[in-house]
Enzyme design. Structure first.
Site, mmCIF file in Angstrom:
data_model
loop_
_atom_site.group_PDB
_atom_site.id
_atom_site.type_symbol
_atom_site.label_atom_id
_atom_site.label_comp_id
_atom_site.label_asym_id
_atom_site.label_seq_id
_atom_site.Cartn_x
_atom_site.Cartn_y
_atom_site.Cartn_z
ATOM 1 N N LEU A 158 -3.829 0.454 -3.594
ATOM 2 C CA LEU A 158 -3.964 -1.000 -3.497
ATOM 3 C C LEU A 158 -5.394 -1.305 -3.046
ATOM 4 C CD1 LEU A 158 -1.410 -3.439 -1.758
ATOM 5 C CD2 LEU A 158 -3.768 -3.991 -2.294
ATOM 6 N N GLY B 95 -12.560 -6.251 -3.529
ATOM 7 C CA GLY B 95 -12.103 -5.130 -4.348
ATOM 8 C C GLY B 95 -13.184 -4.522 -5.217
ATOM 9 N N ASP C 91 0.835 -1.213 0.000
ATOM 10 C CA ASP C 91 0.000 0.000 0.000
ATOM 11 C C ASP C 91 0.864 1.255 0.000
ATOM 12 O OD1 ASP C 91 -3.039 -0.867 0.801
ATOM 13 O OD2 ASP C 91 -1.603 -2.160 1.822
ATOM 14 N N ASP D 34 -6.345 5.024 -5.491
ATOM 15 C CA ASP D 34 -6.344 3.888 -4.572
ATOM 16 C C ASP D 34 -5.109 3.061 -4.905
ATOM 17 O OD1 ASP D 34 -6.755 1.722 -2.946
ATOM 18 O OD2 ASP D 34 -8.894 1.537 -3.384
ATOM 19 N N LYS E 251 -14.904 -5.722 -8.992
ATOM 20 C CA LYS E 251 -16.352 -5.871 -9.172
ATOM 21 C C LYS E 251 -16.851 -5.090 -10.376
ATOM 22 C CE LYS E 251 -17.143 -6.487 -4.197
ATOM 23 N NZ LYS E 251 -15.971 -5.842 -3.598
ATOM 24 N N ASP F 145 -12.287 4.127 -3.587
ATOM 25 C CA ASP F 145 -12.590 2.749 -3.972
ATOM 26 C C ASP F 145 -13.479 2.683 -5.210
ATOM 27 O OD1 ASP F 145 -11.225 1.378 -1.872
ATOM 28 O OD2 ASP F 145 -12.851 1.881 -0.493
ATOM 29 N N THR G 114 -6.923 -4.827 -0.073
ATOM 30 C CA THR G 114 -5.749 -5.124 0.761
ATOM 31 C C THR G 114 -5.937 -6.409 1.559
ATOM 32 O OG1 THR G 114 -5.189 -2.780 0.946
ATOM 33 C CG2 THR G 114 -4.255 -4.245 2.590
#
Length: 358
Positions: A175, A267, A110, A173, A271, A299, A178
């Site tokens: 990562l 994640g 991250d 974002d 999606k 996200d 996570t």
């Protein structure tokens, strides 16, 4: 004696000469000032940077250039994510809990990805506001340069478009997924960049570090990804978070019937890709993406932009557009679809909105 019988005194002669010199000085100094100004505007200052040809003027941002550097940032961040995971030096630790009480993880992947992505974007566009999931430590500053080159596929599909720098907010974002990253569920992991203009998502980049797949799109521009040829509206496959699949499953089956398939996945980037035509062997396919709890904007912004560019929708569970300014969280849950009757989907799911604020 002067002609016509007019006699000029020495004092008069002196005043006349001074007035003449004043006029000449005024005219000549204006000429010199103009030449000096022209010289200063025509030549870069000694030792100073020259304005790159083709770049936007000061105070403006070219969205095509911003798309190009966003793709590069997602890829560079992904390299750090992959390197840390393959070296098995995650240094994972808890950074807090979600509203649902789940522990949030923070890894070296991250942090290193965030540093690379943030400073690449900030170096290329210093006047633009950048919001990131992870904190940026100024003591750990890194110089990451961009040569201002634009990939050929972006050049062919996207025309230059300038907007005021103050209207732009970049969400990164470094990562996504996570938790799955720490469990070595690599297929769910992405790095993402989103560009919002006046709060509306217009550029989205979703990169999968472990397969090197990158999807990008720009609203009213173009993309390198497309929708699938068909979707099932009667009994849709619904992709949801692994952490609360049960909440959605109960309501979805009441709404669409017992044949409705619920796909738990990690994640938000993964999606959204599940709704599109993505030729990845580990990429599942879904018809609708639903999230029923609070979620951070970094996200979902990139996925929102990609769907908008392709004619799809991502809204709150009550159908409101999500604005990417102000707070970093979205309180109203979300539902995302493409090439479906989005309004009809929302009307079928009235009970899900109640759980999004819990």
């Amino acid at each position: 004696m002067a002609p016509m019988g007019i006699r000029l005194s020495p004092l008069g002669m002196a005043v006349f000469c001074l007035l003449g010199l004043g006029v000449l000085y005024h005219l000549y100094s204006g000429f010199l000032a103009g030449r000096f100004a022209f010289f200063m505007l025509s030549e870069p200052a000694a030792g100073g940077p020259e304005t790159p040809r083709g770049s936007a003027p000061a105070g403006a941002v070219d969205l095509r250039e911003l798309l190009a550097v966003s793709v590069l940032a997602a890829v560079r961040g992904g390299e750090e994510v992959k390197r840390v995971r393959e070296g098995n030096v995650l240094n994972a630790k808890a950074k807090g809990k979600t509203r649902e009480g789940a522990e949030e993880q923070l890894t070296s992947g991250d942090l290193l990805s965030n540093r690379r992505m943030f400073y690449l974007l900030k170096g290329a566009f210093p006047a633009v506001q950048i919001n990131s999931e992870e904190h940026v430590d100024t003591a750990d500053q890194e110089t990451v340069s961009w040569d201002r080159s634009i990939p050929e596929d972006i050049k062919q599909k996207i025309q230059p478009k300038e907007v005021p720098a103050e209207s732009v907010t970049v969400w990164i974002d470094p990562l996504d997924a996570t938790q799955e990253y720490t469990e070595d569920l690599r297929q769910y992991v992405t790095t993402m960049v989103c560009v919002a203009v006046n709060g509306k998502p217009v550029i989205g980049v979703i990169h999968k570090p472990f397969s090197a797949y990158t999807a990008w799109a720009m609203v009213d521009g173009g993309s390198n990804v497309k929708p699938r040829s068909s979707y099932n509206e009667k009994t849709p496959r619904i992709i949801v978070s692994r952490s609360h699949a049960g909440k959605v499953e109960q309501v979805a089956r009441q709404t669409f019937g017992n044949k409705t398939v619920i796909i738990p996945a990690g994640g938000a980037g993964y999606k959204v890709l599940a709704l599109l035509d993505v030729s990845e062997k580990n990429q599942e396919e879904a018809d609708v993406y639903i999230h029923v709890t609070y979620i951070k904007k970094w996200d979902i912004c990139a996925g929102n932009a990609v769907l908008r560019a392709l004619g799809g929708h991502m809204t709150t569970l009550t159908g409101e557009e999500i604005t990417y300014t102000g707070s970093d969280g979205n309180e109203g849950g979300l539902i995302a679809s493409i090439n479906m009757n989005h309004k009809a989907l929302i009307e079928k799911l009235p009970d899900l909105e109640k759980t999004s604020h819990k």
